[in-house]
Structure formats: structure tokens, C-alpha cells
Scaffold this active site. Sequence first.
Site, PDB file in Angstrom:
ATOM      1  N   GLY A   1       0.834  -1.109   0.139  1.00 16.54           N
ATOM      2  CA  GLY A   1       0.094  -0.084  -0.141  1.00 16.54           C
ATOM      3  C   GLY A   1       0.685   1.068   0.007  1.00 16.54           C
ATOM      4  O   GLY A   1       2.175   1.172   0.262  1.00 16.54           O
ATOM      5  N   PRO A   2       0.265   2.466  -0.358  1.00 16.09           N
ATOM      6  CA  PRO A   2       0.982   3.535  -0.169  1.00 16.09           C
ATOM      7  C   PRO A   2       1.624   4.087   1.180  1.00 16.09           C
ATOM      8  O   PRO A   2       1.176   3.384   2.132  1.00 16.09           O
ATOM      9  CB  PRO A   2      -0.068   4.683  -0.718  1.00 16.09           C
ATOM     10  CG  PRO A   2      -1.270   4.140  -0.557  1.00 16.09           C
ATOM     11  CD  PRO A   2      -1.364   2.509  -0.485  1.00 16.09           C
ATOM     12  N   PRO A   3       2.402   4.957   1.034  1.00 12.15           N
ATOM     13  CA  PRO A   3       3.043   5.445   2.419  1.00 12.15           C
ATOM     14  C   PRO A   3       1.925   5.925   3.354  1.00 12.15           C
ATOM     15  O   PRO A   3       1.095   6.457   2.992  1.00 12.15           O
ATOM     16  CB  PRO A   3       4.163   6.293   2.086  1.00 12.15           C
ATOM     17  CG  PRO A   3       4.237   6.160   0.575  1.00 12.15           C
ATOM     18  CD  PRO A   3       3.073   5.700   0.030  1.00 12.15           C
ATOM     19  N   GLY A   4       2.104   5.505   4.529  1.00 14.11           N
ATOM     20  CA  GLY A   4       1.630   6.223   5.690  1.00 14.11           C
ATOM     21  C   GLY A   4       0.187   5.516   5.975  1.00 14.11           C
ATOM     22  O   GLY A   4      -0.613   6.204   6.783  1.00 14.11           O
TER      23      GLY A   4
ATOM     24  N   THR B   1       3.364  -0.918   8.983  1.00 16.57           N
ATOM     25  CA  THR B   1       4.353  -1.225   9.722  1.00 16.57           C
ATOM     26  C   THR B   1       3.922  -1.330  11.114  1.00 16.57           C
ATOM     27  O   THR B   1       3.968  -2.101  12.239  1.00 16.57           O
ATOM     28  CB  THR B   1       5.430  -0.265   9.799  1.00 16.57           C
ATOM     29  OG1 THR B   1       6.120  -0.301   8.589  1.00 16.57           O
ATOM     30  CG2 THR B   1       6.573  -0.968  10.825  1.00 16.57           C
TER      31      THR B   1
ATOM     32  N   SER C   1      -5.079   3.458 -18.565  1.00 20.81           N
ATOM     33  CA  SER C   1      -6.605   3.670 -18.110  1.00 20.81           C
ATOM     34  C   SER C   1      -7.302   4.821 -18.764  1.00 20.81           C
ATOM     35  O   SER C   1      -8.443   5.282 -18.352  1.00 20.81           O
ATOM     36  CB  SER C   1      -6.605   3.408 -16.725  1.00 20.81           C
ATOM     37  OG  SER C   1      -5.922   4.544 -16.070  1.00 20.81           O
TER      38      SER C   1
ATOM     39  N   LYS D   1      -9.897   5.964  -7.393  1.00 16.88           N
ATOM     40  CA  LYS D   1     -10.312   6.872  -8.588  1.00 16.88           C
ATOM     41  C   LYS D   1     -11.689   7.187  -8.285  1.00 16.88           C
ATOM     42  O   LYS D   1     -12.052   8.612  -8.489  1.00 16.88           O
ATOM     43  CB  LYS D   1     -10.284   5.958  -9.979  1.00 16.88           C
ATOM     44  CG  LYS D   1      -8.944   5.684 -10.375  1.00 16.88           C
ATOM     45  CD  LYS D   1      -9.073   4.943 -11.518  1.00 16.88           C
ATOM     46  CE  LYS D   1      -7.477   4.652 -12.198  1.00 16.88           C
ATOM     47  NZ  LYS D   1      -7.738   3.860 -13.363  1.00 16.88           N
TER      48      LYS D   1
END
Length: 820
Positions: A368-371, A375, A696, A739
Site C-alpha cells: 500500500g501507499p506510504p502512511g 508497519t 486507463s 479513482k
Amino acid sequence: MSQYDELERELLPEESHLPLMSLREVVMFPKSIVPLFVGRDASIKAIESAIAVNDKHIFLVTQKLPEKERPEPGDLFAVGTVSRILQMLRLPDGTIKVLFEGLYRANWTLVEPAEGEGKEFPEVRVDRLDDIPGNMAEGEALVRSVTESLEVYARGNKKIAPESILAMAALREPGALADAIMPHLKVDFERKQRALEISNTTLRLEYVYELLLGEIEIASIEKRVKGRVKGQMEKNQREYYLNEQVKAIHKEMGREDDPAAEAADLEKRLGEKVMPDESRERVVKEIRKLKQMQPSSAEYTVVRNYVDWILDLPWGVYKDTELNIAKARAILDQDHYGLEKPKERILEYIAVMSLVKAMKGPILCFVGPPGVGKTSIAKSIARAMDREFVRLSLGGVRDEAEIRGHRRTYVGALPGKIIHSLRRCKFNNPVICLDEVDKMSMDFRGDPSSALLEVLDPEQNYAFNDHYLDLDYDLSKVFFITTANTLDSIPLPLRDRMEIIRLPGYLETEKLKIAKQFLLDKQREMHGLTAENLSLSDNAILEVIRRYTREAGVRNLEREIAAICRKSAMKIVESKEADDGVKSVAVSKQSVATYLGIPKHRHEEREDKAQVGVCTGLAWTQMGGEILMIEVVIMNGSGKVEITGKLGDVMQESARAALSYLRSRSDLFGLKRDFHKEIDIHVHVPEGGTPKDGPSAGVALATAIVSALLNIPVRNDVAMTGEITLRGRVLPIGGLREKLLAAHRGLISMVLIPAENEKDLKEVPDEILKDLKVVPVENVDEVLERALMGDSSCSIFCGRDNISPLSDLLVKEEYQRPTH
């Protein structure tokens, strides 16, 4: 028949009633004298009756089960020995010592007591079994062979008296020789009983000869073993004596570091470890080598460190975990909002563990994206399962030895990160988080991602081999969790060994709840504030989310809230020093700029009105979803196509595919076949500093080009996504959730998506879908029907209640043809 046997026949009839005494693990043979200690009441009564009534004659038979205290008739062997009591002595403890002499073999039949008469011991009728002579020549040969072997056996068995050997050697009759030898053989009672039951004298002696040879072989092996043990004991005693001398010398010289003491300490630690035999043998060998080295040598330190590493590892040490699903669910929900898929997977694992008890640890990969909390949820999983947590950062790791260690031949060699972490946590079943697994790279020192294959393969990691230890170590009970931002940079073989769980970006509503329930309280506590000192309205938090952060997670949101807390703390402290009486700060949407300054970001929103050649597309980024405005301008020219906006190769190919599709349908659109030779087409996507790529945007590019060619505006409240083919089909795309979130944020009212993506709507929250009209489409014709404007001056759909396929309409002159 001997004279002795004839005398016995005269003294005792062929069929007689005798008291029966059962023997445990003892077989009585004819012509043998055996002393026995008797303690059972029934046996004592039988002996007393034999002395008083039966002229000291008694029948002795062996039990099949020695442990049975009161044997039944079926628990006794069918053949026993009629014996005579030679002597009896009563002992102080109640037992008696009896000396028996065996007379002859006999079968027995139980005599039922008369009615009203009860006996304390069984009485039997015995039938004498006479020996059957065998082949005389074979018998003579066996007698000679047995006599020779008996001498060999006697030399190894000092318990047989020389007189007994001479007496047995003098016997020439096979049956008598066999009966004489059997009591002296160290075989079990079942084999002795087998010899007692053989009536054929030649066969009986042959059986005894076989047993005798086996005993001679065993005695030879025992002698060799005793010799080895004695030699080893002498060697150990010598080493002990010398070691004691060395200790005394070291003590006299005042040396504190005693190598023998260190070795003894290592051996003690080894004795406390439960490890495989191979590993134990390696440690024993290294300790033995250590004893022969000087402490001042460099090799001594290398060997000592190696042994220390092995003994410090938690071989077979597992932390007791409490498998409680309700408790685990509460901990996961307390620490993280949302993230339902990872939570559900962990609860499934705990449920299976509570049933199976010995399941291999899973290998999960959070992508997934950071943040978004990859973790931190791994840490919460360890807390929910009551296990130790270890985090290993793999970002920038280039060396294979970081994972599998260096070989001992290198100076300063050490084990890899995996073994380091197990030594640190002291348990063999922790949760190990391999962070940023997609950020590893390779160089001349090896490929660390390939080294992870053995670590993360459930079929191999039970025997993980670190280069430094060079021993197999069991990692199958370790719960491995890896994190990554994208899967593209993870090699396929490594990806195949992990269970991929995607963590999508948070919605605005989710970020709002996370900020209110977690982040704000955490930052207030860190900055010495309370809810009375600082409050943020929902609109203020949304303002921070929309205009001061651009991320899929909440890391920057937490930083901005921390900045507001710092400003508020300073304001409160300054007013306290000035005695202004300001004790609390309330932050609203309008006052956010006071604390955070000028807004840093803006989110694309839909155009104010419909325009020709301007179409709204949707894009996925690592920060979440974004609106993508696509602009197309038609100019007089010579057929050139220019594409700008820092578009990647795939997006440029999508633009060319869209143009080729339109050229192939020029007749249906009412355009000349060679219209493209008279014009230049410029396709541009704003924000040219940001790289954009992906297939896309194909339908959006086609719609914008059609709009520009036909001079028909595109609805400004419609957004679209989907890959286009040369035949006009709309293919599925990824990142639909993000999206649609971007469309909702950009005030879009209708979104056109590929029909094959309709199944993905299940993952989109209802609060987003209730404000969006999502329309699945299969081809570009359907897209153009819904996206192009339908007013009276330029619509190709005007005056039609039932919309037909676009191909049917475009052949008519119901639109304004562009002038070129």
C-alpha cells in the site's frame, strides 16, 4: 533309560496327583538343582503339602506372564518339571528358601477339588514325557560340537564352576547334555521353556547349540565394548588429571582467565540447550578445539564467538501465546481504524492456530501507499498474539550477507539480520516485520531478494542455513510480515512465496475519524495539551486533509496536527506568561491558515462548464486517486499529432490507439476518410511537471478527441476511466476505489467505468457510491452517448427519446460538422 530313571519310576507312579507351584521367569530342568526364594502364600502352601503328603514331590511350571500375582491355569505353560524338595529354610521376613531338584518332564491336568473341599493351591495330575531318541550320528556330532563350544563359553563366563564344566563335558547323551547346559545360558525364560518342551533329544541339543553360539557371540561383543569403555575411561581420567594440573598452574601464576573454566561454562550452557544432534555435535567439536588453543591466539576468539552465537540462539524456545480471538480483535480495532482485510486474515490465523496447535507461520505482504499503517499494524499483530516483535528495515540493502551472514573465513564475520533478531528477542516464534521489501537492490555482492527466498518459503524455512552458523535453523514458527509500496520491484519468485494483502488509501471520512480518534489525542499528549486546551472542528481537520496534505495515508496529516499543537502550546504559554487568561485554543476551518500558513496543495475539481475538447479522466497514484483533465485542440495542419504533459510510453500509445479507432470509424462520424491529413491534433494533460502513465486514460483521450473533432462539448460532471482497444472495447483497470474517491472529492456526479470492473464496486464504501452514479460500459460508443452534451444546437442525440447505438446516429446530419 538310566538306572536312576528306573528308580524314579518305582518311587512315583506314571500318573500321580501333585501340588503345583508356578515359577516367574525361571524354568526347571530335569537333573538340575536350583535354589529359589518363595513368598507367595499359595506357593508356600504347595511346598508344605508336598513335604507332608507327597513325599517332598512337587510339580513346577513356569508362568507365561511373570507380573501376574495369581495366575489362572491358562496363564501357565503346558509342560513343567516334576521336582523333589531337597531342603527348606524359613527366613525372618516370612519367605522361605527352598532347594529343588528336577526329576523329569511332564504334562499336567488340573484336578478339580471335591465338592465342599477348597484348597489354597492347585493340585494337578501329571503325565510323564519320555525323551525321544534322535539320529545317533547327528547326536554324537552335536555332542562333540557342543562340548567344544561349551569350553569357549566357559572361558568368557567365570560364574560357571570348573566342576560343572567337567561334569557337563562328561555327558554323552544329547538330551541330558542339553538339560545340563540350559540353566547356565543367559537367555530369556521363553527360550528355556522352548528347550524344555522339545522331546527329541537331537533336536533339543541342536536348539541348545544354536543358543550357545549366540551367547558366545554376545560375550565376544561385550568384551570388545568393555575394552573400549575402559580405554575411554582411562583417557578421560588422564585428561581430568592433566586439566586439574593446568588449573593449579594458572592459579599459582595468578591468571584470571582460565580456558578450562570457560570451556566448562560453555559445556554447561550446551547441556541446558535443546538442539538437533547435528548442531550439538558441532558445538562439542568446537569446544574440544577451544580447549586445545591458547587464549591469546586470534583463532581462539573466533571459535569462542562462534560457540557463543550458537548457544545464545533460542533453540526450541517458544513464547507461550494466548490465542483469544475476542482479545485480538479488540487490540487490532483499538490500534487501527479500518484495514479490515489484514485484521480478518490475522483473526483467521489465530482461529486455525487454536484448533491445530502446530501450524506453520504465514508469510504476509502488506502492499500500500506510504502512511497507511503497514508497519504499525504488524506491531499490533504481535501485541494481539502476545508475541515478541522485531522490525528489520530492508530499504537500501544491497548485500546478500545482510540476510544470510558472512562465512567464518572472513575477518569480522557475523550472522545475518534474521539470526541477529532471533538472538535479540530470545524466542523462536516472534513476529518479524521485513520493512520496505521493495526497496532492496542488488550489486556485485549478491542479490538480497534471492537470499530471502529460503527465509520466506514455508517449505524451506524449517531448515534455514545462515552462512556464519553453517547449521540448519528452524524458522517455520516465525510469523513473517513484509511491507512494500508497490509490487513491481519485487521479483516474481519472492512475490510467489508471500500472501499479498493490499492496504488501500484512506477516504477523507476515514482520515477524519482517524484524526479524531487517534492522531489528535496522541499529539495533544505529546505536546502537553488536553482536550480542554485544544480543540479542532471537523471542518478544520477536513481543511488540513484537503489543502495541506496530499497522501493516501495519514503521516503528513499527523505532522500538520503536530504543527497546530506546537503553535497552540506556544500561544497558551505566552498568554500564561503575559497573564492574558487564554487557556484554550479552538481551531476552525477559517483559522487553519493562521497555524499552518498558505495552503500547500489543491485538488482538481470539475470544470465550471462543459467545453469542447476537454474531458475528465481519473488516475491512480501512490498518494491516492486524482482527477486528470485531458485537453485536445484541433488546428489546420498536415496530420501531425503532438502529445505533451510528460506522458509515459503507455499513455502515449493509448492516445495513438484512440486516434486510430476514430480514423477507422470516420465514415460513421461523418468525417472524410483522410480528415487527419488536413489537421494537426495536440493532446495535452496539465501539470506537465508530474509524470503520468498507464492505459486507463484511453477512453478519456478518445472522448476528448471526438469532442474536438465534432465540436461537441463534453459534460463537465462526467468522469471516466478505462483502457481502449482499436476496436473500441473498454478494458478493465486497477485502483477503482481510489479513482472513485477522487471523483467524489472533485464533485463529479457520474463516473463511467469498464463493465468488467463492476465487481470491484463491492470494495467501495457506500458513502461514496450514494453520491456517485457509476455506469459500467463495454465500448466507446456507450461512453460517447453519455459523455457528449445533448443541447439543441450541437447534440447528435437531439430529438430522440430512445437512444440508439451511436453508429446509427452518426451517419445522419444531426450534428454540426467542424469546418476544416
